[in-house]
Design a protein around this motif. Structure first.
Motif, PDB file in Angstrom:
ATOM      1  N   VAL A  21       1.017  -1.155   0.094  1.00  0.00           N
ATOM      2  CA  VAL A  21       0.009   0.040  -0.039  1.00  0.00           C
ATOM      3  C   VAL A  21       0.749   1.312   0.045  1.00  0.00           C
ATOM      4  CG1 VAL A  21      -1.686   1.364   1.299  1.00  0.00           C
ATOM      5  CG2 VAL A  21      -2.056  -0.969   1.141  1.00  0.00           C
ATOM      6  N   LYS A  22       1.861   1.295   0.726  1.00  0.00           N
ATOM      7  CA  LYS A  22       2.834   2.391   0.648  1.00  0.00           C
ATOM      8  C   LYS A  22       3.463   2.868  -0.198  1.00  0.00           C
ATOM      9  CE  LYS A  22       4.144   2.516   5.851  1.00  0.00           C
ATOM     10  NZ  LYS A  22       5.277   1.875   6.698  1.00  0.00           N
ATOM     11  N   ARG A  23       3.900   1.755  -1.055  1.00  0.00           N
ATOM     12  CA  ARG A  23       4.547   1.643  -2.354  1.00  0.00           C
ATOM     13  C   ARG A  23       3.637   2.046  -3.442  1.00  0.00           C
ATOM     14  NH1 ARG A  23       6.560  -2.634  -1.332  1.00  0.00           N
ATOM     15  NH2 ARG A  23       5.425  -4.042  -2.938  1.00  0.00           N
ATOM     16  N   ASN A  24       2.605   1.490  -3.775  1.00  0.00           N
ATOM     17  CA  ASN A  24       1.737   1.560  -4.914  1.00  0.00           C
ATOM     18  C   ASN A  24       0.826   2.749  -4.879  1.00  0.00           C
ATOM     19  OD1 ASN A  24       2.759  -0.610  -6.625  1.00  0.00           O
ATOM     20  ND2 ASN A  24       2.223  -1.797  -4.737  1.00  0.00           N
ATOM     21  N   ALA A  25       0.396   3.260  -3.454  1.00  0.00           N
ATOM     22  CA  ALA A  25      -0.691   4.169  -3.744  1.00  0.00           C
ATOM     23  C   ALA A  25      -0.282   5.477  -3.048  1.00  0.00           C
ATOM     24  CB  ALA A  25      -1.750   3.541  -2.452  1.00  0.00           C
ATOM     25  N   PRO A  26       0.684   6.063  -3.066  1.00  0.00           N
ATOM     26  CA  PRO A  26       0.843   7.406  -2.573  1.00  0.00           C
ATOM     27  C   PRO A  26       0.292   8.531  -3.693  1.00  0.00           C
ATOM     28  CG  PRO A  26       3.013   6.401  -3.228  1.00  0.00           C
ATOM     29  CD  PRO A  26       1.932   5.462  -3.131  1.00  0.00           C
ATOM     30  N   ASP A  27       0.421   8.127  -4.822  1.00  0.00           N
ATOM     31  CA  ASP A  27      -0.029   9.119  -5.889  1.00  0.00           C
ATOM     32  C   ASP A  27      -1.075   8.259  -6.968  1.00  0.00           C
ATOM     33  OD1 ASP A  27       1.829  10.973  -5.057  1.00  0.00           O
ATOM     34  OD2 ASP A  27       3.268  10.005  -6.198  1.00  0.00           O
ATOM     35  N   ALA A  28      -1.903   7.389  -6.353  1.00  0.00           N
ATOM     36  CA  ALA A  28      -3.025   6.629  -6.994  1.00  0.00           C
ATOM     37  C   ALA A  28      -4.088   7.491  -7.393  1.00  0.00           C
ATOM     38  CB  ALA A  28      -3.460   5.697  -6.046  1.00  0.00           C
ATOM     39  N   ASP A  29      -4.483   7.413  -8.710  1.00  0.00           N
ATOM     40  CA  ASP A  29      -5.609   8.400  -9.166  1.00  0.00           C
ATOM     41  C   ASP A  29      -6.649   7.917  -8.516  1.00  0.00           C
ATOM     42  OD1 ASP A  29      -3.953   9.262 -11.044  1.00  0.00           O
ATOM     43  OD2 ASP A  29      -4.151   7.868 -12.731  1.00  0.00           O
TER      44      ASP A  29
END
Length: 59
Positions: free
Chosen positions: A46-54
């Motif tokens: 979650v930390k790696r993949n979602a910080p700038d998620a659309d």
């Protein structure tokens, strides 16, 4: 105050995590994991993949 991840064991003995906002409100809850290390990997994901998620609308 920054948000935080809380790691815990549910009633079925599975590991889960919840993400809490700075005000203490739960904003996400994970699936159940069979091991603590798998749950920690979920947090890392979650930390790696979602910080700038659309943000998109679902149909």
């Amino acid at each position: 105050m920054a948000g935080k991840f809380e790691l815990y064991t549910d009633k079925a003995g599975e590991y889960r995590f919840r993400l809490k906002a700075g005000n203490g409100e739960v904003i996400a809850i994970s699936e159940g994991y069979s091991s603590k290390s798998a749950a920690l990997n979920g947090i890392d994901s979650v930390k790696r993949n979602a910080p700038d998620a659309d943000v998109v609308e679902a149909d």
